[in-house]
Design a protein around this motif. Structure first.
Motif, PDB file in Angstrom:
ATOM      1  N   LEU A 123       0.830  -1.205   0.000  1.00 21.49           N
ATOM      2  CA  LEU A 123       0.000   0.000   0.000  1.00 21.49           C
ATOM      3  C   LEU A 123       0.865   1.257   0.000  1.00 21.49           C
ATOM      4  CD1 LEU A 123      -2.843  -0.968   2.499  1.00 21.49           C
ATOM      5  CD2 LEU A 123      -3.063  -0.628   0.027  1.00 21.49           C
ATOM      6  N   ARG A 124       1.923   1.237   0.808  1.00 20.77           N
ATOM      7  CA  ARG A 124       2.817   2.394   0.870  1.00 20.77           C
ATOM      8  C   ARG A 124       3.515   2.618  -0.468  1.00 20.77           C
ATOM      9  NH1 ARG A 124       7.554   0.874   4.267  1.00 20.77           N
ATOM     10  NH2 ARG A 124       8.081  -0.125   2.283  1.00 20.77           N
ATOM     11  N   ASP A 125       4.062   1.542  -1.045  1.00 19.98           N
ATOM     12  CA  ASP A 125       4.755   1.674  -2.330  1.00 19.98           C
ATOM     13  C   ASP A 125       3.787   2.077  -3.436  1.00 19.98           C
ATOM     14  OD1 ASP A 125       7.019   0.933  -1.011  1.00 19.98           O
ATOM     15  OD2 ASP A 125       7.062  -1.126  -1.776  1.00 19.98           O
ATOM     16  N   GLY A 126       2.555   1.545  -3.387  1.00 22.60           N
ATOM     17  CA  GLY A 126       1.563   1.930  -4.387  1.00 22.60           C
ATOM     18  C   GLY A 126       1.223   3.401  -4.306  1.00 22.60           C
ATOM     19  N   ARG A 127       1.044   3.905  -3.088  1.00 24.52           N
ATOM     20  CA  ARG A 127       0.734   5.328  -2.919  1.00 24.52           C
ATOM     21  C   ARG A 127       1.910   6.203  -3.336  1.00 24.52           C
ATOM     22  NH1 ARG A 127      -1.868   3.901   2.900  1.00 24.52           N
ATOM     23  NH2 ARG A 127      -3.973   3.354   2.156  1.00 24.52           N
ATOM     24  N   THR A 174       2.759   7.773 -16.409  1.00 24.00           N
ATOM     25  CA  THR A 174       1.744   6.744 -16.663  1.00 24.00           C
ATOM     26  C   THR A 174       2.188   5.400 -16.117  1.00 24.00           C
ATOM     27  OG1 THR A 174       1.094   7.908 -18.685  1.00 24.00           O
ATOM     28  CG2 THR A 174       0.360   5.639 -18.453  1.00 24.00           C
ATOM     29  N   THR A 175       3.464   5.071 -16.288  1.00 20.92           N
ATOM     30  CA  THR A 175       3.998   3.821 -15.741  1.00 20.92           C
ATOM     31  C   THR A 175       3.929   3.815 -14.221  1.00 20.92           C
ATOM     32  OG1 THR A 175       5.487   3.595 -17.641  1.00 20.92           O
ATOM     33  CG2 THR A 175       6.026   2.330 -15.667  1.00 20.92           C
ATOM     34  N   PHE A 176       4.295   4.936 -13.607  1.00 19.97           N
ATOM     35  CA  PHE A 176       4.203   5.043 -12.153  1.00 19.97           C
ATOM     36  C   PHE A 176       2.766   4.827 -11.680  1.00 19.97           C
ATOM     37  CE2 PHE A 176       8.268   7.640 -11.838  1.00 19.97           C
ATOM     38  CZ  PHE A 176       8.921   6.698 -11.066  1.00 19.97           C
ATOM     39  N   ALA A 177       1.810   5.472 -12.357  1.00 22.92           N
ATOM     40  CA  ALA A 177       0.412   5.380 -11.951  1.00 22.92           C
ATOM     41  C   ALA A 177      -0.109   3.949 -12.070  1.00 22.92           C
ATOM     42  CB  ALA A 177      -0.440   6.321 -12.794  1.00 22.92           C
ATOM     43  N   MET A 178       0.166   3.294 -13.175  1.00 22.65           N
ATOM     44  CA  MET A 178      -0.313   1.928 -13.373  1.00 22.65           C
ATOM     45  C   MET A 178       0.351   0.970 -12.389  1.00 22.65           C
ATOM     46  SD  MET A 178      -0.505   1.793 -17.535  1.00 22.65           S
ATOM     47  CE  MET A 178      -1.140   0.123 -17.534  1.00 22.65           C
ATOM     48  N   ARG A 179       1.616   1.171 -12.114  1.00 24.15           N
ATOM     49  CA  ARG A 179       2.309   0.319 -11.144  1.00 24.15           C
ATOM     50  C   ARG A 179       1.704   0.515  -9.756  1.00 24.15           C
ATOM     51  NH1 ARG A 179       6.887  -2.543 -10.215  1.00 24.15           N
ATOM     52  NH2 ARG A 179       7.878  -2.312  -8.182  1.00 24.15           N
ATOM     53  N   ALA A 187      -2.244  -5.690  -2.851  1.00 29.28           N
ATOM     54  CA  ALA A 187      -2.337  -5.569  -1.397  1.00 29.28           C
ATOM     55  C   ALA A 187      -3.756  -5.855  -0.915  1.00 29.28           C
ATOM     56  CB  ALA A 187      -1.906  -4.172  -0.961  1.00 29.28           C
ATOM     57  N   ASP A 188      -4.737  -5.372  -1.662  1.00 31.53           N
ATOM     58  CA  ASP A 188      -6.135  -5.620  -1.294  1.00 31.53           C
ATOM     59  C   ASP A 188      -6.476  -7.105  -1.402  1.00 31.53           C
ATOM     60  OD1 ASP A 188      -8.875  -4.668  -0.677  1.00 31.53           O
ATOM     61  OD2 ASP A 188      -9.313  -5.358  -2.704  1.00 31.53           O
TER      62      ASP A 188
END
Length: 206
Positions: A123-127, A174-179, A187-188
């Motif tokens: 979750l942290r890395d995704g945010r 865009t790559t950052f957002a999709m990742r 995580a969910d």
């Protein structure tokens, strides 16, 4: 596949639009769409406006106009790509649509024994990835502006260099957002699996 499709569209569209700066007419349909997008998205403090501001003041207007069109087109394609990816992820239950998802096979560099709970880390890395996706379109033009002051602005007069600037400006966030979206989804799924296991365990105890 989404990232490759996005890169192909952005590279092709940007290359065709910047042909106008070299005296070669781009596709009328693509140019008309990009004119609408470029001028609509070119408002104060917008990423497209910052792309225009990073260009040297003495750059020929034909290059500036082509960059505005390419930036507007690329920004629109990036936004649509992210929205489509998110919609497909929700409607097809990605990544479970093709069976079980093995975290360790698909994320081999993720060490489960380092850095605390894996769900919290994902979750942290995704945010963080989504935050970088939001900041990069604003920070990238500023970085190129500073680089142009230090190294000189000669590369702004090359259509190929301008094309790659727009391509990187579009593809990186865009790559950052999709990742980030993908990591938060995984995580969910792990969290849901844990809850399911806990409920089964309690039922067996009862």
């Amino acid at each position: 596949r989404f990232r490759f499709a996005h890169a192909a569209i952005v590279i092709s569209g940007t290359s065709l639009l910047l042909r106008g700066a070299l005296g070669v007419d781009p596709s009328p349909f693509l140019e008309n769409i990009s004119v609408i997008l470029g001028h609509t998205l070119d408002f104060p403090y917008s990423p497209v406006h910052l792309v225009v501001l990073m260009l040297p003041h003495n750059l020929p207007s034909v290059f500036v106009d082509a960059m505005r069109l390419a930036a507007g087109f690329s920004a629109f394609v990036s936004a649509v790509n992210i929205l489509v990816f998110y919609s497909v992820m929700k409607t097809t239950r990605w990544p479970l649509s093709r069976g079980a998802f093995n975290v360790w096979v698909n994320l081999p560099l993720l060490d489960p024994t380092f850095g605390g709970d894996i769900v919290v880390r994902l979750l942290r890395d995704g945010r963080l990835n989504i935050m970088f996706a939001l900041l990069t379109p604003f920070l990238f033009p500023a970085g190129i502006k500073i680089l142009g002051i230090i190294l000189g602005s000669h590369f702004f007069y090359d259509a190929q260099s301008l094309a790659w600037l727009i391509i990187l400006w579009s593809i990186i966030p865009t790559t950052f957002a999709m990742r980030g979206i993908g990591m938060m989804r995984i995580a969910d799924l792990i969290h849901q699996k844990r809850q399911s296991n806990d409920e089964n365990h309690l039922m067996q105890m009862a």
